[in-house]
Design an enzyme around this catalytic site. Sequence first.
Site, PDB file in Angstrom:
ATOM      1  N   CYS A   1      -5.516  -1.728  -1.182  1.00  0.00           N
ATOM      2  CA  CYS A   1      -6.397  -2.849  -1.528  1.00  0.00           C
ATOM      3  C   CYS A   1      -7.534  -2.389  -2.423  1.00  0.00           C
ATOM      4  O   CYS A   1      -8.154  -1.349  -2.186  1.00  0.00           O
ATOM      5  CB  CYS A   1      -6.918  -3.514  -0.264  1.00  0.00           C
ATOM      6  SG  CYS A   1      -5.610  -4.232   0.754  1.00  0.00           S
TER       7      CYS A   1
ATOM      8  N   LYS B   1      -5.291   3.074   7.987  1.00  0.00           N
ATOM      9  CA  LYS B   1      -5.264   4.035   9.092  1.00  0.00           C
ATOM     10  C   LYS B   1      -4.501   5.296   8.748  1.00  0.00           C
ATOM     11  O   LYS B   1      -4.549   6.282   9.493  1.00  0.00           O
ATOM     12  CB  LYS B   1      -4.663   3.395  10.351  1.00  0.00           C
ATOM     13  CG  LYS B   1      -5.326   2.097  10.782  1.00  0.00           C
ATOM     14  CD  LYS B   1      -6.839   2.232  10.894  1.00  0.00           C
ATOM     15  CE  LYS B   1      -7.496   0.882  11.104  1.00  0.00           C
ATOM     16  NZ  LYS B   1      -7.346  -0.040   9.958  1.00  0.00           N
TER      17      LYS B   1
ATOM     18  N   SER C   1     -12.915  -5.366   8.710  1.00  0.00           N
ATOM     19  CA  SER C   1     -12.197  -4.845   7.555  1.00  0.00           C
ATOM     20  C   SER C   1     -13.205  -4.361   6.529  1.00  0.00           C
ATOM     21  O   SER C   1     -14.333  -4.859   6.457  1.00  0.00           O
ATOM     22  CB  SER C   1     -11.344  -5.960   6.949  1.00  0.00           C
ATOM     23  OG  SER C   1     -10.973  -5.652   5.632  1.00  0.00           O
TER      24      SER C   1
ATOM     25  N   ASP D   1      -2.595  -3.676   7.775  1.00  0.00           N
ATOM     26  CA  ASP D   1      -3.746  -4.448   8.244  1.00  0.00           C
ATOM     27  C   ASP D   1      -3.782  -5.824   7.600  1.00  0.00           C
ATOM     28  O   ASP D   1      -4.063  -6.825   8.256  1.00  0.00           O
ATOM     29  CB  ASP D   1      -5.047  -3.708   7.921  1.00  0.00           C
ATOM     30  CG  ASP D   1      -5.249  -2.471   8.773  1.00  0.00           C
ATOM     31  OD1 ASP D   1      -4.289  -2.050   9.441  1.00  0.00           O
ATOM     32  OD2 ASP D   1      -6.362  -1.916   8.764  1.00  0.00           O
TER      33      ASP D   1
ATOM     34  N   CYS E   1      -2.215   2.929   3.284  1.00  0.00           N
ATOM     35  CA  CYS E   1      -2.967   1.904   4.000  1.00  0.00           C
ATOM     36  C   CYS E   1      -4.042   2.532   4.889  1.00  0.00           C
ATOM     37  O   CYS E   1      -4.012   3.721   5.196  1.00  0.00           O
ATOM     38  CB  CYS E   1      -2.014   1.024   4.814  1.00  0.00           C
ATOM     39  SG  CYS E   1      -2.764  -0.545   5.339  1.00  0.00           S
TER      40      CYS E   1
ATOM     41  N   CYS F   1       0.823  -1.214   0.000  1.00  0.00           N
ATOM     42  CA  CYS F   1       0.000   0.000   0.000  1.00  0.00           C
ATOM     43  C   CYS F   1       0.856   1.262   0.000  1.00  0.00           C
ATOM     44  O   CYS F   1       0.448   2.301  -0.514  1.00  0.00           O
ATOM     45  CB  CYS F   1      -0.912   0.032   1.225  1.00  0.00           C
ATOM     46  SG  CYS F   1      -1.972  -1.412   1.430  1.00  0.00           S
TER      47      CYS F   1
END
EC number: 4.2.1.9
Length: 554
Positions: free
Chosen positions: A193, A126, A470, A83, A124, A51
């Site tokens: 993702c 967070k 998620s 994650d 990513c 990411c």
Amino acid sequence: MCIPRKYSSQVVDGFERAPSRAMLYPIGFKKDDFSKPQVGIASTWSMVTPCNMHINKLADKAEKGINNAGGKGVIFNTITISDGISMGSEGMKYSLVSREVIADSIETVVGCQGFDGVVAIGGCDKNMPGCIIGLARLNRPSIFVYGGTIQPGKNRTDVVSVFEAVGRFSNHEIDEIELENIEKTAVTGAGSCGGMYTANTMASAIEALGMSLPNSSAQNAISDDKNNDCIQAGEAILTLLNKDIKPRDIMTMKAFENAITVIIALGGSTNAVLHLIAMANAAEVNLKIDDFTRIGKKVPVIADLKPSGKYMMSELVEIGGTLPLMKMLLDAGLLHGDCMTVTGKTLAKNLKNVQSYADSQEIIRALDNPIKKDSHLRILRGNLAINGAVAKITGKEGSSFKGTAKCFSHEEGALKAILNDQIKAGNVIVIRYEGPVGGPGMREMLAPTSAVMGKGLGGKIALITDGRFSGGTHGFVVGHITPEAFKGGVLAVVEDGDEIIIDAQNNVLELLVDQAIIDKRLSKWTQPKPNYTKGVLAKFAKLAKSASEGAVTD
């Protein structure tokens, strides 16, 4: 043109600041740079996850844009965790904590160094809320840049495909060679993702909020568009400095309503509820979980995107990204067009000349032909969730589920039971002591929910937890239950065989046990010992508020 230097002037101006200037020459400053506004570039580059593996190059582009526009860019790093890698392990307890560390570190570096403005670049999950929380606290001219989405893997797979393949392997539907093939080909390179999971959800929310340049949320990670986005962000920060437009001028209640509207239309992640509340808290905006219900009554789900839908974010990029969707919502009166954005213009002006999607595309539906006529994000209440819980119900699962409890005091126990065929149709899996304080850290339950799907139990069972999910999770799931079990919520005293009803139509989560029995169980309940007494997880557990308050630490 003299660009304001409110903070850097305190660090480098005057004879008494000669030592500070001396420290800056070795990192590339020239004499004339001291008269320019300094802009910090908060990079989340790291090789711990795909990411973020490219973000150093994006930071270089942002620096170029700043310098070309008359500022002086200075790159610094903050952290990221993965994650996807830590999911289902003890390490996942650090995921939500990383949001706070990112916010704290950006605030710390910018406050210490005297940067006049900030460009933050995240990849990513967070990273996005962490960066925005930091920027809102500082309230200096700022822009967020999204690192961009990954390309699909072989046969349109992604990391969620691998999680679900674990369940299929356990169910003897695929062999070890097939599992390894999926494992090796699902994640193809740099970028976040690829479905409407948490990263893409939060990037889209931040763009709708007005804190990113138009279409920053809908670009491929490795692309000319993304490189140009970074250069343009660097240039735009100088406009914000000139006009003195700060995050809290942009991040108003109406702007948060826009963000909620867009993530509902896109079918976004439940994590948006937690993170938007936390971001609003940092901006001193009084956003509550019930605002999601209020807005959700009038906003339909119109994007057919994974995990519940068919398409990937890269395919949305190909048809024009998020801007035509936002124009649709604006024209329908569902967005506040008068909100200021980081372009220095209102949302309505940004969207004025946006072209509609081609009639031939099938990813985004018309507002009068939605996938779901109202929000998929449901705020549930009842004796199991007096202060609220969050469900993601697209309608494919049905609108209600009644079943018997199968209880686990941690995620690992539930996953083992699923893979060992101990979960049957009609069960409600209860995973507790995974809340912000009890975990601590509020882990995401992608491993068990994916195993459920891989086992062919999707639609046949439900799962409830005081943890999170998620963005890749789909199925009949309820998370963010408050009060959490560790704090003495009713979730703590659910027993195997108890009946539970989840009614997403009426927004109810109820344990079907007499109140007198519940009270008796609670009177005998004792709080478990904390899992951590030292270190960052212990600190988080002491400071974190409830999930309904964004699990914030300040």
